[in-house]
Design a protein around this motif. Structure first.
Motif, PDB file in Angstrom:
ATOM      1  N   ARG A 111      15.559   7.342  -6.473  1.00  0.00           N
ATOM      2  CA  ARG A 111      15.459   6.581  -5.225  1.00  0.00           C
ATOM      3  C   ARG A 111      14.254   5.652  -5.302  1.00  0.00           C
ATOM      4  NH1 ARG A 111      18.704   8.800  -1.038  1.00  0.00           N
ATOM      5  NH2 ARG A 111      18.154   6.776  -0.162  1.00  0.00           N
ATOM      6  N   ASP A 112      14.438   4.425  -4.890  1.00  0.00           N
ATOM      7  CA  ASP A 112      13.360   3.442  -4.845  1.00  0.00           C
ATOM      8  C   ASP A 112      12.980   3.193  -3.392  1.00  0.00           C
ATOM      9  OD1 ASP A 112      13.324   2.979  -7.667  1.00  0.00           O
ATOM     10  OD2 ASP A 112      15.148   1.782  -7.427  1.00  0.00           O
ATOM     11  N   PHE A 113      11.679   3.067  -3.149  1.00  0.00           N
ATOM     12  CA  PHE A 113      11.174   2.887  -1.794  1.00  0.00           C
ATOM     13  C   PHE A 113      10.137   1.780  -1.765  1.00  0.00           C
ATOM     14  CE2 PHE A 113      12.181   7.348  -2.357  1.00  0.00           C
ATOM     15  CZ  PHE A 113      13.017   7.594  -1.285  1.00  0.00           C
ATOM     16  N   VAL A 114      10.106   1.084  -0.669  1.00  0.00           N
ATOM     17  CA  VAL A 114       9.024   0.150  -0.384  1.00  0.00           C
ATOM     18  C   VAL A 114       8.271   0.745   0.795  1.00  0.00           C
ATOM     19  CG1 VAL A 114       8.398  -2.166   0.351  1.00  0.00           C
ATOM     20  CG2 VAL A 114      10.308  -1.833  -1.237  1.00  0.00           C
ATOM     21  N   LEU A 115       6.991   1.017   0.574  1.00  0.00           N
ATOM     22  CA  LEU A 115       6.146   1.615   1.610  1.00  0.00           C
ATOM     23  C   LEU A 115       5.279   0.525   2.219  1.00  0.00           C
ATOM     24  CD1 LEU A 115       4.944   4.769  -0.362  1.00  0.00           C
ATOM     25  CD2 LEU A 115       6.911   4.575   1.167  1.00  0.00           C
ATOM     26  N   ASP A 116       5.365   0.374   3.521  1.00  0.00           N
ATOM     27  CA  ASP A 116       4.516  -0.608   4.186  1.00  0.00           C
ATOM     28  C   ASP A 116       3.151  -0.017   4.542  1.00  0.00           C
ATOM     29  OD1 ASP A 116       5.479   1.058   6.132  1.00  0.00           O
ATOM     30  OD2 ASP A 116       6.091  -0.529   7.507  1.00  0.00           O
ATOM     31  N   ASP A 117       3.028   1.297   4.362  1.00  0.00           N
ATOM     32  CA  ASP A 117       1.771   1.985   4.642  1.00  0.00           C
ATOM     33  C   ASP A 117       1.511   2.978   3.508  1.00  0.00           C
ATOM     34  OD1 ASP A 117      -0.350   3.519   5.583  1.00  0.00           O
ATOM     35  OD2 ASP A 117       0.506   3.797   7.582  1.00  0.00           O
ATOM     36  N   PRO A 118       0.403   2.857   2.801  1.00  0.00           N
ATOM     37  CA  PRO A 118       0.130   3.770   1.683  1.00  0.00           C
ATOM     38  C   PRO A 118      -0.173   5.199   2.120  1.00  0.00           C
ATOM     39  CG  PRO A 118      -1.747   2.335   2.039  1.00  0.00           C
ATOM     40  CD  PRO A 118      -0.657   1.851   2.954  1.00  0.00           C
ATOM     41  N   ARG A 119      -0.282   5.441   3.416  1.00  0.00           N
ATOM     42  CA  ARG A 119      -0.592   6.779   3.926  1.00  0.00           C
ATOM     43  C   ARG A 119       0.649   7.605   4.252  1.00  0.00           C
ATOM     44  NH1 ARG A 119      -4.138   4.661   8.694  1.00  0.00           N
ATOM     45  NH2 ARG A 119      -2.339   3.302   8.634  1.00  0.00           N
ATOM     46  N   VAL A 120       1.833   7.122   3.925  1.00  0.00           N
ATOM     47  CA  VAL A 120       3.071   7.867   4.185  1.00  0.00           C
ATOM     48  C   VAL A 120       3.081   9.125   3.321  1.00  0.00           C
ATOM     49  CG1 VAL A 120       5.590   7.821   3.962  1.00  0.00           C
ATOM     50  CG2 VAL A 120       4.364   5.810   4.795  1.00  0.00           C
ATOM     51  N   THR A 121       3.303  10.261   3.947  1.00  0.00           N
ATOM     52  CA  THR A 121       3.360  11.520   3.191  1.00  0.00           C
ATOM     53  C   THR A 121       4.765  11.730   2.629  1.00  0.00           C
ATOM     54  OG1 THR A 121       3.994  12.851   5.103  1.00  0.00           O
ATOM     55  CG2 THR A 121       1.612  12.607   4.664  1.00  0.00           C
ATOM     56  N   LEU A 122       4.851  12.583   1.620  1.00  0.00           N
ATOM     57  CA  LEU A 122       6.168  12.946   1.092  1.00  0.00           C
ATOM     58  C   LEU A 122       7.029  13.567   2.181  1.00  0.00           C
ATOM     59  CD1 LEU A 122       5.492  14.408  -2.468  1.00  0.00           C
ATOM     60  CD2 LEU A 122       6.797  12.361  -1.886  1.00  0.00           C
ATOM     61  N   LEU A 123       6.435  14.386   3.024  1.00  0.00           N
ATOM     62  CA  LEU A 123       7.183  15.011   4.113  1.00  0.00           C
ATOM     63  C   LEU A 123       7.836  13.965   5.011  1.00  0.00           C
ATOM     64  CD1 LEU A 123       8.058  17.442   5.833  1.00  0.00           C
ATOM     65  CD2 LEU A 123       5.843  17.296   6.978  1.00  0.00           C
ATOM     66  N   ASP A 124       7.054  12.993   5.452  1.00  0.00           N
ATOM     67  CA  ASP A 124       7.608  11.968   6.334  1.00  0.00           C
ATOM     68  C   ASP A 124       8.640  11.101   5.612  1.00  0.00           C
ATOM     69  OD1 ASP A 124       6.178  12.880   8.516  1.00  0.00           O
ATOM     70  OD2 ASP A 124       4.505  11.507   8.183  1.00  0.00           O
ATOM     71  N   LEU A 125       8.406  10.796   4.355  1.00  0.00           N
ATOM     72  CA  LEU A 125       9.367  10.014   3.586  1.00  0.00           C
ATOM     73  C   LEU A 125      10.704  10.754   3.485  1.00  0.00           C
ATOM     74  CD1 LEU A 125       9.600   7.399   1.744  1.00  0.00           C
ATOM     75  CD2 LEU A 125       9.281   8.987  -0.137  1.00  0.00           C
ATOM     76  N   LEU A 126      10.637  12.053   3.164  1.00  0.00           N
ATOM     77  CA  LEU A 126      11.854  12.848   3.035  1.00  0.00           C
ATOM     78  C   LEU A 126      12.599  12.950   4.364  1.00  0.00           C
ATOM     79  CD1 LEU A 126      10.441  15.711   0.798  1.00  0.00           C
ATOM     80  CD2 LEU A 126      12.084  13.951   0.090  1.00  0.00           C
ATOM     81  N   ARG A 127      11.887  13.256   5.415  1.00  0.00           N
ATOM     82  CA  ARG A 127      12.521  13.477   6.716  1.00  0.00           C
ATOM     83  C   ARG A 127      12.974  12.178   7.381  1.00  0.00           C
ATOM     84  NH1 ARG A 127      12.420  18.234   9.143  1.00  0.00           N
ATOM     85  NH2 ARG A 127      12.368  17.266  11.214  1.00  0.00           N
ATOM     86  N   GLU A 128      12.125  11.167   7.366  1.00  0.00           N
ATOM     87  CA  GLU A 128      12.405   9.963   8.137  1.00  0.00           C
ATOM     88  C   GLU A 128      13.198   8.908   7.382  1.00  0.00           C
ATOM     89  OE1 GLU A 128       8.578   8.735   9.637  1.00  0.00           O
ATOM     90  OE2 GLU A 128       8.270  10.694  10.591  1.00  0.00           O
TER      91      GLU A 128
END
Length: 165
Positions: free
Chosen positions: A14-31
């Motif tokens: 999976r490829d992601f673009v994060l607009d905030d470097p503070r995103v946790t793995l938990l939030d990425l997985l859930r949201e």
């Protein structure tokens, strides 16, 4: 500033673009992936409800920045079973009533799988309790959890012995 990362989640890249470097793995997985089996409990790394495996090691995903794990292999509770075939730890949790309300169960199962992969506990109940101490159960299903881990560990040991023979 956007940051691009790639993760392999439950076997799929999976490829992601994060607009905030503070995103946790938990939030990425859930949201972002809607993998809600990984629970947000205390959000401080104290309860273990968010336990996942990263490159085969168990971590509290609420404390892990997604950007720090670019290229990692992530396993969540959703990726443990193979179709209708439960993982031995999942089956043992059911057989030994290793859960009550179920909130902590995904983290408990992921921690148990990680502990066994790390060869941490063997079949010693006290050592299992110690290795699982970072995963809290509000309902107090600890006896069933330890019994489940012992059974699953025994099954895995038998399977490994058959493969070696």
């Amino acid at each position: 500033m956007n940051h691009s990362i790639s993760l392999t989640v439950n076997g799929a890249r999976r490829d992601f673009v994060l607009d905030d470097p503070r995103v946790t793995l938990l939030d990425l997985l859930r949201e972002r992936l809607h993998l809600t089996g990984t629970k947000k409990g205390c959000d401080r790394g104290q309860c273990g409800a968010c336990t996942i495996l990263v490159d085969g090691k168990r971590i509290n995903s609420c404390l892990a920045l997604a950007i720090s794990h670019d290229g990692a292999d992530i396993l969540t509770i959703e990726g443990v079973a193979r179709g209708d075939q439960l993982h031995p730890v999942q089956a043992a949790f059911i057989a030994h009533d290793g859960f009550q309300c179920g909130f902590c169960t995904p983290g408990q199962i992921m921690s148990a799988i990680g502990m066994m992969q790390e060869a941490q506990a063997g079949n010693d109940p006290e050592r299992i309790r110690e290795c699982m101490s970072g995963n809290l159960c509000r309902c107090g299903a600890y006896a069933g959890i330890v019994d489940a881990v012992q059974e699953a560990q025994g099954r895995m040991d038998e399977t490994n012995q058959r493969r070696s023979a």
